[in-house]
Every structure is written in C-alpha cells, then in structure tokens.
Design a protein around this motif. Structure first.
Motif, mmCIF file in Angstrom:
data_model
loop_
_atom_site.group_PDB
_atom_site.id
_atom_site.type_symbol
_atom_site.label_atom_id
_atom_site.label_comp_id
_atom_site.label_asym_id
_atom_site.label_seq_id
_atom_site.Cartn_x
_atom_site.Cartn_y
_atom_site.Cartn_z
ATOM 1 N N ARG A 1 0.815 -1.225 0.000
ATOM 2 C CA ARG A 1 0.000 0.000 0.000
ATOM 3 C C ARG A 1 0.843 1.266 0.000
ATOM 4 O O ARG A 1 0.333 2.366 0.220
ATOM 5 C CB ARG A 1 -0.886 0.019 1.227
ATOM 6 N N GLY A 2 2.147 1.109 -0.144
ATOM 7 C CA GLY A 2 3.007 2.273 -0.304
ATOM 8 C C GLY A 2 3.719 2.745 0.945
ATOM 9 O O GLY A 2 4.414 3.749 0.921
ATOM 10 N N PHE A 3 3.545 2.029 2.053
ATOM 11 C CA PHE A 3 4.278 2.439 3.253
ATOM 12 C C PHE A 3 5.740 2.000 3.136
ATOM 13 O O PHE A 3 6.028 0.923 2.601
ATOM 14 C CB PHE A 3 3.656 1.804 4.505
ATOM 15 N N ALA A 4 6.631 2.848 3.645
ATOM 16 C CA ALA A 4 8.051 2.514 3.574
ATOM 17 C C ALA A 4 8.419 1.575 4.717
ATOM 18 O O ALA A 4 8.954 1.978 5.739
ATOM 19 C CB ALA A 4 8.876 3.796 3.655
ATOM 20 N N ILE A 5 8.058 0.316 4.539
ATOM 21 C CA ILE A 5 8.306 -0.666 5.599
ATOM 22 C C ILE A 5 8.971 -1.895 4.974
ATOM 23 O O ILE A 5 8.673 -2.249 3.822
ATOM 24 C CB ILE A 5 6.973 -1.028 6.310
ATOM 25 N N SER A 6 9.882 -2.484 5.723
ATOM 26 C CA SER A 6 10.583 -3.661 5.206
ATOM 27 C C SER A 6 9.626 -4.848 5.155
ATOM 28 O O SER A 6 8.736 -4.971 6.002
ATOM 29 C CB SER A 6 11.754 -3.986 6.141
ATOM 30 N N ASP A 7 9.792 -5.715 4.158
ATOM 31 C CA ASP A 7 8.959 -6.923 4.163
ATOM 32 C C ASP A 7 9.690 -8.085 4.837
ATOM 33 O O ASP A 7 9.273 -9.216 4.805
ATOM 34 C CB ASP A 7 8.485 -7.302 2.757
ATOM 35 N N GLU A 8 10.827 -7.725 5.462
ATOM 36 C CA GLU A 8 11.551 -8.756 6.219
ATOM 37 C C GLU A 8 11.286 -8.581 7.706
ATOM 38 O O GLU A 8 12.181 -8.282 8.492
ATOM 39 C CB GLU A 8 13.040 -8.674 5.926
ATOM 40 N N ILE A 9 10.031 -8.704 8.051
ATOM 41 C CA ILE A 9 9.637 -8.559 9.444
ATOM 42 C C ILE A 9 9.000 -9.865 9.881
ATOM 43 O O ILE A 9 8.062 -10.352 9.240
ATOM 44 C CB ILE A 9 8.676 -7.361 9.586
ATOM 45 N N PHE A 10 9.550 -10.460 10.930
ATOM 46 C CA PHE A 10 9.113 -11.817 11.271
ATOM 47 C C PHE A 10 8.587 -11.943 12.700
ATOM 48 O O PHE A 10 7.958 -12.918 13.048
ATOM 49 C CB PHE A 10 10.263 -12.804 11.049
ATOM 50 N N THR A 11 8.894 -10.952 13.547
ATOM 51 C CA THR A 11 8.402 -11.041 14.925
ATOM 52 C C THR A 11 7.572 -9.798 15.256
ATOM 53 O O THR A 11 7.702 -8.754 14.600
ATOM 54 C CB THR A 11 9.561 -11.124 15.949
ATOM 55 N N VAL A 12 6.751 -9.928 16.285
ATOM 56 C CA VAL A 12 5.889 -8.813 16.706
ATOM 57 C C VAL A 12 6.754 -7.612 17.106
ATOM 58 O O VAL A 12 6.433 -6.466 16.775
ATOM 59 C CB VAL A 12 4.984 -9.259 17.878
ATOM 60 N N GLU A 13 7.881 -7.882 17.764
ATOM 61 C CA GLU A 13 8.766 -6.783 18.188
ATOM 62 C C GLU A 13 9.289 -6.017 16.971
ATOM 63 O O GLU A 13 9.295 -4.779 16.962
ATOM 64 C CB GLU A 13 9.953 -7.313 19.014
ATOM 65 N N GLN A 14 9.723 -6.767 15.956
ATOM 66 C CA GLN A 14 10.218 -6.105 14.741
ATOM 67 C C GLN A 14 9.107 -5.274 14.097
ATOM 68 O O GLN A 14 9.326 -4.151 13.641
ATOM 69 C CB GLN A 14 10.710 -7.146 13.718
ATOM 70 N N ALA A 15 7.888 -5.831 14.081
ATOM 71 C CA ALA A 15 6.756 -5.135 13.453
ATOM 72 C C ALA A 15 6.467 -3.844 14.214
ATOM 73 O O ALA A 15 6.249 -2.789 13.617
ATOM 74 C CB ALA A 15 5.532 -6.030 13.440
ATOM 75 N N ARG A 16 6.489 -3.937 15.532
ATOM 76 C CA ARG A 16 6.188 -2.780 16.374
ATOM 77 C C ARG A 16 7.166 -1.642 16.056
ATOM 78 O O ARG A 16 6.760 -0.499 15.791
ATOM 79 C CB ARG A 16 6.297 -3.201 17.837
ATOM 80 N N GLU A 17 8.436 -1.997 16.051
ATOM 81 C CA GLU A 17 9.466 -0.985 15.787
ATOM 82 C C GLU A 17 9.297 -0.354 14.403
ATOM 83 O O GLU A 17 9.347 0.867 14.257
ATOM 84 C CB GLU A 17 10.841 -1.658 15.849
ATOM 85 N N ALA A 18 9.066 -1.225 13.414
ATOM 86 C CA ALA A 18 8.969 -0.736 12.036
ATOM 87 C C ALA A 18 7.744 0.150 11.862
ATOM 88 O O ALA A 18 7.806 1.193 11.208
ATOM 89 C CB ALA A 18 8.924 -1.914 11.075
ATOM 90 N N ILE A 19 6.627 -0.241 12.483
ATOM 91 C CA ILE A 19 5.394 0.552 12.328
ATOM 92 C C ILE A 19 5.542 1.902 13.038
ATOM 93 O O ILE A 19 5.161 2.953 12.503
ATOM 94 C CB ILE A 19 4.166 -0.242 12.835
ATOM 95 N N LEU A 20 6.157 1.896 14.211
ATOM 96 C CA LEU A 20 6.382 3.164 14.922
ATOM 97 C C LEU A 20 7.252 4.104 14.083
ATOM 98 O O LEU A 20 7.026 5.312 14.035
ATOM 99 C CB LEU A 20 7.035 2.901 16.278
ATOM 100 N N LYS A 21 8.246 3.508 13.406
ATOM 101 C CA LYS A 21 9.137 4.314 12.573
ATOM 102 C C LYS A 21 8.361 4.932 11.402
ATOM 103 O O LYS A 21 8.519 6.118 11.096
ATOM 104 C CB LYS A 21 10.264 3.420 12.044
ATOM 105 N N VAL A 22 7.492 4.127 10.806
ATOM 106 C CA VAL A 22 6.677 4.625 9.693
ATOM 107 C C VAL A 22 5.802 5.781 10.174
ATOM 108 O O VAL A 22 5.709 6.831 9.526
ATOM 109 C CB VAL A 22 5.795 3.493 9.111
ATOM 110 N N LEU A 23 5.169 5.598 11.343
ATOM 111 C CA LEU A 23 4.275 6.639 11.878
ATOM 112 C C LEU A 23 5.042 7.930 12.154
ATOM 113 O O LEU A 23 4.560 9.032 11.889
ATOM 114 C CB LEU A 23 3.604 6.147 13.170
ATOM 115 N N LYS A 24 6.255 7.759 12.687
ATOM 116 C CA LYS A 24 7.075 8.929 13.025
ATOM 117 C C LYS A 24 7.461 9.710 11.769
ATOM 118 O O LYS A 24 7.467 10.936 11.758
ATOM 119 C CB LYS A 24 8.350 8.431 13.730
ATOM 120 N N ASN A 25 7.742 8.956 10.702
ATOM 121 C CA ASN A 25 8.201 9.607 9.467
ATOM 122 C C ASN A 25 7.054 10.222 8.661
ATOM 123 O O ASN A 25 7.294 10.945 7.705
ATOM 124 C CB ASN A 25 8.954 8.608 8.589
ATOM 125 N N ASN A 26 5.805 9.868 9.008
ATOM 126 C CA ASN A 26 4.682 10.377 8.204
ATOM 127 C C ASN A 26 4.175 11.717 8.716
ATOM 128 O O ASN A 26 3.988 11.936 9.843
ATOM 129 C CB ASN A 26 3.526 9.363 8.200
#
Ligand code: ADP
Length: 284
Positions: A259-284
């Motif tokens: 959907r166009g978010f700048a997020i890695s598709d190499e995310i395998f754990t909930v912790e990694q997802a949390r960090e990546a999503i927070l980063k996306v939110l911060k950058n938006n």
C-alpha cells in the motif's frame, strides 16, 4: 558435538502394498550449540527424522554420525546415544507414571546405570533447569500439576540424562498461552544458559521466528529449505506451496508495503513489526 545426517532414507513397511517413503535421501548437518527449528506440513517426515537421531528408528539406507560415530552401526548401545541426544515426544506428560515427581525424573538417569548420589544430583539440577523448585515439588504427584508444569516434569526427565542435544516435538501443543510461554522460556534458557543444542519441531511460525537461529523445512521426506529465519521466511511462495505460512506479522508488513508504506517486508516477529510501524508513523 555435531549431528551429520547423510543420505538418510526411511521406508515404512517396505515391499508391502503399504510401503511409504517417509525420508528421501536427507542430508543435513546440525552444528553444536545451534537452535534449530524443524517445520513442515503433517506427514512431511519430521517425526521420522527425529526418531532416527536418538536411535529409535533405523534408516533403510544412509548414516547418522554423532560426534563422528555412526549410530546406525550394529553394536552401538542405545543408552550411549541417549546420553547425548534427548528426545521429548509430543504430549510427554502422558508418559509420566511414578507417584512422585522426584521418582519420575529419576527414571531416565537410573536407566543409564548411574549411582544414587549422581541420580540425586541430576534430578535436582534438571528440576532447577526447568524452573521447578526441588523442595516444593519433589514429593508431589505429577498428576496434581497444571498442564504446563506436568510437561516441565516430563522435560526434566529427559534433561536429567544430561544430553547435549535436546529434541522437542511440538512441546507447546495443547497448552494455554501461559503454559506455552513458560515452556518456550525454559527451552530458550536450556539453550542460552546451558548451551544445549536444540531441535524444535513446531507448527508455530511465530515461535520459530522468535527462537530459532536456523530453520529446516521438510516436505515429502526431503529438506527443501534450510537457512536463518529471515532467509526461510522470505520464501513465502515456496512455503505456501507446501502448506506452510510465514508469521502473521510478515503478511501484515508485506500488505503495508504494497500500500506504499516505507516498511521492510523482512519482518518476522511482533517486536520487529512494532518498531517498524512506529518508525513509519514517526516519518509520516
Ligand atoms: P510428520 O512428523 O512431519 O507429521 P511423519 O514422520 O510422522 O511426519 O510421517 C511421514 C510419513 O510417514 C507420512 O506419510 C506418514 O503417514 C508415514 N508414517 C509415519 N509413521 C508411520 C508408521 N509407523 N507406519 C507407516 N507409515 C508411517
């Protein structure tokens, strides 16, 4: 201590109408100290493979070398193999049978022919290793315990033989979330604190992503993928073809990326997802 599996083939009921090739020329080497997850659809050969590693099943052809000793050779004593390789079956608590927890855990070391003093030492050590207080639990009946605790007693019975390699077949099956977390934490500590080589058969991709350093994927008796969790979980299509999936958060990350978010598709754990999503939110 390494395990080398060379050209291992296992055929159930050979030369009968029910003949089944359960393992087909498998070649794998497990190095000492690794945490390995073995995954695969039901019937892919996982149980057959692990039962070869402690001598319960004999190959139709091929070799299994543990510390360069071929355990499939005639004359190799099963008790010698079991000192090195411990196998915890599915629902191991069904095999608890003694009237006290202490007696149950003594059973394995006693079968190894150890003296009483050594047995006592090992029981205490094994209970500590799985997080059961000796004085509190030793005289209790295993049947008074919760599901997760019973399973810990069963694991302690194998750990008391002090194997360097511990194989666990679906150790969290049928437990509630608390029991699951406890057992997984214990297994992690056996690996990290006691440096045991762990081979974990699991259907939970989340657990595999969180715990394993290496993932081996079985399909139709063959090891079709072998690598780090990131390497293996990148192979979404291959995994889906063989009836497996990647962790749920990996699907989420892939959907967000699409959907166009700048997020890695190499995310395998909930912790990694949390960090990546927070980063996306911060950058938006
Ligand atoms: P998994 O542990 O991945 O579910 P298994 O090793 O149990 O796979 O089974 C591999 C294949 O061997 C399956 O097709 C299964 O039906 C067959 N199989 C397993 N155990 C036996 C047995 N005792 N006799 C005959 N066939 C078996």
């Amino acid at each position: 201590m390494s395990i080398k599996i060379e050209n291992l083939t296992h055929i159930y009921m050979p030369r009968s109408p029910f003949e089944k090739v359960a393992l087909d020329n498998v070649d794998i080497e497990f190095e000492s100290g690794q945490f390995i997850a073995l995954i695969g659809h039901t019937g892919s050969g996982k149980s057959t493979l692990i039962q070869h590693l402690n001598g319960l099943l004999k190959p139709s052809s091929g070799k299994i070398l543990i510390d360069d000793v071929d355990i499939t050779e005639k004359g190799v004593k099963l008790s010698d193999i079991r000192k090195k390789v411990g196998l915890v079956f599915q629902y191991p608590e069904y095999q608890l049978f003694e009237e006290t927890i202490e007696k149950d855990i003594q059973f394995g070391p006693r079968n190894l022919g150890l003296n009483e003093q050594e047995i006592d030492k090992r029981v205490k050590r094994a209970m500590a290793m799985v997080g059961l207080d000796y004085e509190t639990y030793k005289d209790k009946s295993p049947f008074e315990l919760s599901g997760g605790q019973k399973r810990r007693v069963a694991i302690a019975g194998v750990v008391a033989m002090e194997p360097r390699i511990l194989i666990l077949d679906e150790p969290t099956a049928g437990l509630d979330p608390k029991g699951r977390d406890e057992i997984l934490a214990q297994i992690k500590s056996l690996h990290q604190e006691y440096n045991m080589t762990i081979i974990l058969v699991s259907h939970s991709m989340e657990d595999v992503a969180k715990l394993a350093e290496r993932v081996v994927v079985m399909n139709r008796g063959k090891a079709i993928l072998d690598g780090t969790p990131s390497e293996v979980f990148k192979e979404v299509e291959t995994l889906e073809e063989v009836g497996l999936a990647v962790p749920q958060v990996t699907y989420l990350a892939r959907a967000l990326k699409k959907r166009g978010f700048a997020i890695s598709d190499e995310i395998f754990t909930v912790e990694q997802a949390r960090e990546a999503i927070l980063k996306v939110l911060k950058n938006n």
